[in-house]
Design an enzyme around this catalytic site. Structure first.
Site, PDB file in Angstrom:
ATOM      1  N   ASP A  66      20.896  -7.262 -27.269  1.00  0.00           N
ATOM      2  CA  ASP A  66      21.778  -9.295 -27.336  1.00  0.00           C
ATOM      3  C   ASP A  66      23.175  -8.567 -26.580  1.00  0.00           C
ATOM      4  OD1 ASP A  66      21.962 -12.029 -27.293  1.00  0.00           O
ATOM      5  OD2 ASP A  66      22.728 -11.892 -28.904  1.00  0.00           O
ATOM      6  N   TYR A  68      27.114 -10.107 -25.240  1.00  0.00           N
ATOM      7  CA  TYR A  68      28.743 -11.175 -25.610  1.00  0.00           C
ATOM      8  C   TYR A  68      29.473 -11.216 -24.194  1.00  0.00           C
ATOM      9  CZ  TYR A  68      32.475 -11.706 -28.148  1.00  0.00           C
ATOM     10  OH  TYR A  68      33.842 -11.994 -28.981  1.00  0.00           O
ATOM     11  N   HIS A  73      33.068 -17.698 -24.587  1.00  0.00           N
ATOM     12  CA  HIS A  73      32.500 -17.622 -26.144  1.00  0.00           C
ATOM     13  C   HIS A  73      32.894 -15.924 -26.482  1.00  0.00           C
ATOM     14  CE1 HIS A  73      30.214 -16.679 -29.342  1.00  0.00           C
ATOM     15  NE2 HIS A  73      29.888 -15.357 -29.125  1.00  0.00           N
ATOM     16  N   ARG A  82      40.133 -11.957 -33.525  1.00  0.00           N
ATOM     17  CA  ARG A  82      41.585 -11.233 -34.091  1.00  0.00           C
ATOM     18  C   ARG A  82      42.532 -11.824 -33.617  1.00  0.00           C
ATOM     19  NH1 ARG A  82      36.755  -8.935 -32.560  1.00  0.00           N
ATOM     20  NH2 ARG A  82      36.901  -9.596 -29.924  1.00  0.00           N
ATOM     21  N   GLU A 139      23.506 -19.114 -31.592  1.00  0.00           N
ATOM     22  CA  GLU A 139      23.990 -19.402 -30.672  1.00  0.00           C
ATOM     23  C   GLU A 139      22.507 -19.396 -29.194  1.00  0.00           C
ATOM     24  OE1 GLU A 139      24.884 -14.884 -30.788  1.00  0.00           O
ATOM     25  OE2 GLU A 139      27.038 -15.508 -31.997  1.00  0.00           O
ATOM     26  N   GLU A 141      21.449 -19.062 -26.137  1.00  0.00           N
ATOM     27  CA  GLU A 141      21.137 -17.879 -24.799  1.00  0.00           C
ATOM     28  C   GLU A 141      20.690 -18.278 -23.881  1.00  0.00           C
ATOM     29  OE1 GLU A 141      21.956 -14.011 -26.214  1.00  0.00           O
ATOM     30  OE2 GLU A 141      22.909 -14.555 -28.278  1.00  0.00           O
ATOM     31  N   ASP A 171      20.093 -17.409 -31.368  1.00  0.00           N
ATOM     32  CA  ASP A 171      20.630 -15.607 -32.198  1.00  0.00           C
ATOM     33  C   ASP A 171      21.397 -16.296 -32.996  1.00  0.00           C
ATOM     34  OD1 ASP A 171      20.994 -13.414 -33.407  1.00  0.00           O
ATOM     35  OD2 ASP A 171      22.463 -13.472 -31.400  1.00  0.00           O
ATOM     36  N   ARG A 175      27.499 -15.540 -40.124  1.00  0.00           N
ATOM     37  CA  ARG A 175      28.730 -15.499 -39.421  1.00  0.00           C
ATOM     38  C   ARG A 175      29.541 -14.866 -40.684  1.00  0.00           C
ATOM     39  NH1 ARG A 175      27.790 -15.680 -34.297  1.00  0.00           N
ATOM     40  NH2 ARG A 175      27.990 -17.377 -33.288  1.00  0.00           N
ATOM     41  N   GLN A 178      28.282 -11.057 -40.663  1.00  0.00           N
ATOM     42  CA  GLN A 178      28.948 -11.336 -39.615  1.00  0.00           C
ATOM     43  C   GLN A 178      30.470  -9.837 -39.424  1.00  0.00           C
ATOM     44  OE1 GLN A 178      27.993 -13.162 -36.092  1.00  0.00           O
ATOM     45  NE2 GLN A 178      28.940 -11.754 -34.582  1.00  0.00           N
ATOM     46  N   TYR A 182      31.051  -6.576 -39.291  1.00  0.00           N
ATOM     47  CA  TYR A 182      30.848  -5.668 -37.625  1.00  0.00           C
ATOM     48  C   TYR A 182      31.948  -4.885 -37.623  1.00  0.00           C
ATOM     49  CZ  TYR A 182      35.062  -8.159 -35.766  1.00  0.00           C
ATOM     50  OH  TYR A 182      36.654  -8.076 -35.502  1.00  0.00           O
ATOM     51  N   LYS A 191      22.256 -10.598 -37.908  1.00  0.00           N
ATOM     52  CA  LYS A 191      22.017 -10.789 -36.149  1.00  0.00           C
ATOM     53  C   LYS A 191      20.169 -10.690 -36.554  1.00  0.00           C
ATOM     54  CE  LYS A 191      25.356 -11.756 -33.468  1.00  0.00           C
ATOM     55  NZ  LYS A 191      26.252 -12.921 -32.815  1.00  0.00           N
ATOM     56  N   THR A 195      15.427 -14.610 -34.382  1.00  0.00           N
ATOM     57  CA  THR A 195      15.825 -15.136 -33.451  1.00  0.00           C
ATOM     58  C   THR A 195      14.532 -15.834 -32.278  1.00  0.00           C
ATOM     59  OG1 THR A 195      16.816 -12.826 -32.719  1.00  0.00           O
ATOM     60  CG2 THR A 195      16.568 -14.157 -30.372  1.00  0.00           C
ATOM     61  N   THR A 287      26.317 -15.466 -25.838  1.00  0.00           N
ATOM     62  CA  THR A 287      26.282 -17.236 -26.027  1.00  0.00           C
ATOM     63  C   THR A 287      26.984 -17.834 -24.851  1.00  0.00           C
ATOM     64  OG1 THR A 287      26.646 -16.721 -28.158  1.00  0.00           O
ATOM     65  CG2 THR A 287      27.561 -18.655 -27.962  1.00  0.00           C
ATOM     66  N   GLU A 301      32.327 -22.170 -32.922  1.00  0.00           N
ATOM     67  CA  GLU A 301      33.183 -22.513 -32.041  1.00  0.00           C
ATOM     68  C   GLU A 301      33.462 -23.645 -31.729  1.00  0.00           C
ATOM     69  OE1 GLU A 301      30.683 -20.021 -28.882  1.00  0.00           O
ATOM     70  OE2 GLU A 301      32.231 -20.401 -28.308  1.00  0.00           O
TER      71      GLU A 301
HETATM   72 MN    MN Z   1      23.994 -13.706 -29.976  1.00  0.00          MN
END
Ligand code: MN
Length: 359
Positions: A66, A68, A73, A82, A139, A141, A171, A175, A178, A182, A191, A195, A287, A301
């Site tokens: 997968d 990004y 996104h 961050r 997500e 996708e 996906d 969160r 994650q 992560y 994840k 899916t 995403t 989001e």
């Molecule tokens: Mn994804």
């Protein structure tokens, strides 16, 4: 057609035969199914209305990666995780970033998805706890299906010729799991629950009229990622949410052309190390979010991390997916008087188990 190709309940054997056969078969099938075809009477008894058919996995997933790769996104999620200064990782404009996912997690549209348990740590908590995810998300996708193998690095043009087709892909993402897990190796258990993909594969030949370029490069790409021709497709996408016993609300509408990297670029990058690709590999696009609030591809989001819950017509609201909600992705490329439909990728979220370690 080589004998036995359609004996297995998946397209893998057919994919392995390669692009010349893909094209010949498509032509033959189109002629057979065309209005007024000579063989119409012979074909008709074998056709089943979509509503009467139970659709299964169209291919056996060999491996699943997968990415990004939609800038809106990446910027939105990076800002939440961050801050806006460090939103885009320094490598993002150069590398189609990805992680190796789990082929075993891929399920067909209509499959129920169980809310996962995992390690969660609130920002102000000292220690993690083991609990059901409270921030279970989707997500939106596209999945790219690799139909030809590779043994060494391939160019973007070679990668394009390896692509058998595309599906819709959700996906599912926890969160809270994650956010805690992560760093530094990326998503793992967040994840791996499920899916969901749509039940038929749309080939590049069918999408050819909808080909569009990737957006202007904001940093020059290394030459191996140069695209010989436009690598994206104009495919309208939407996300719908239906609470238990309720009516559907369309939460978001966007388009596959929002990607910064195409599937062919991602596939070419995937082979740079010499990583062998195999028939039946699936690459998630990442995403797909547009610039506006109503074109975002995840609830993370849409609700801005839970700060701005999305209102539903029944008076309830969602920051993330609630138990017994059904989430559906739809996609269609709309031409002049015709539509290339992807169908849907739907899944209902079941409540977490009471105790996953009860024996
Ligand atoms: Mn994804």
């Amino acid at each position: 057609m080589p004998g036995g190709t359609f004996a297995a309940p998946s397209w893998n054997a057919f994919m392995a035969h390669g692009p010349a056969l893909w094209a010949a078969f498509r032509e033959e099938l189109a002629a057979l199914l065309a209005e007024g075809a000579a063989q119409q009477a012979e074909v008709a008894p074998h056709l089943v209305p979509l509503a009467d058919a139970a659709l299964h996995m169209p291919f056996s997933v060999t491996e699943y990666t997968d990415f990004y790769a939609a800038k809106n996104h990446a910027f939105n999620v990076g800002t939440m995780f961050r801050g806006p200064e460090n939103a885009l990782p320094p490598n993002w404009l150069s590398i189609p970033i990805g992680y190796n996912g789990r082929a075993s997690s891929v399920v067909i549209s209509g499959s129920e998805v169980r809310r996962p348990w995992g390690q969660l740590k609130a920002p102000d908590a000292e220690l993690p706890r083991f609990a059901p995810s409270e921030r279970f998300d989707i997500e939106l996708e596209m999945g790219c299906i690799v139909g030809q193998p590779s043994t060494g690095p391939v160019t973007v043009a070679e990668a394009e010729a390896m692509i058998f087709g595309y599906v819709l892909m959700n996906d599912w993402s926890a969160r809270d799991i994650q956010a805690w897990e992560y760093m530094p190796l990326g998503p793992f258990q967040s994840k791996a629950t499920a899916t969901t993909i749509s039940p038929w594969i749309v080939t590049p030949a069918a999408l050819e009229p909808f080909r569009v370029p990737t957006p202007p490069r904001e940093r020059e790409l290394l030459p191996y990622l140069d695209e010989p021709r436009p690598g994206l497709f104009d495919i309208d996408l939407e996300v719908g949410l239906t609470p238990e016993g309720g009516t559907e609300t369309v939460l978001s509408r966007t388009n596959y052309r929002e990607m910064y990297y195409s599937a062919a670029q991602q596939l070419a990058h995937h082979t740079t190390s010499g990583c062998p690709m195999r028939v039946g590999d699936m690459l998630g696009s990442g995403t797909i979010s547009g610039a506006s609030k109503d074109s975002r591809g995840s609830l993370l989001e849409m609700s801005w991390g839970g700060k701005e819950p999305v209102a539903l017509p029944d008076g309830s609201s969602r920051s993330f997916v609630a138990d017994n909600d059904t989430l559906v992705l739809r996609g269609a490329a709309k031409g002049d008087g015709f539509t290339i439909g992807f169908g849907e990728a739907a899944g209902k979220v079941l409540p977490a188990l009471e105790d996953p370690y009860a024996r």
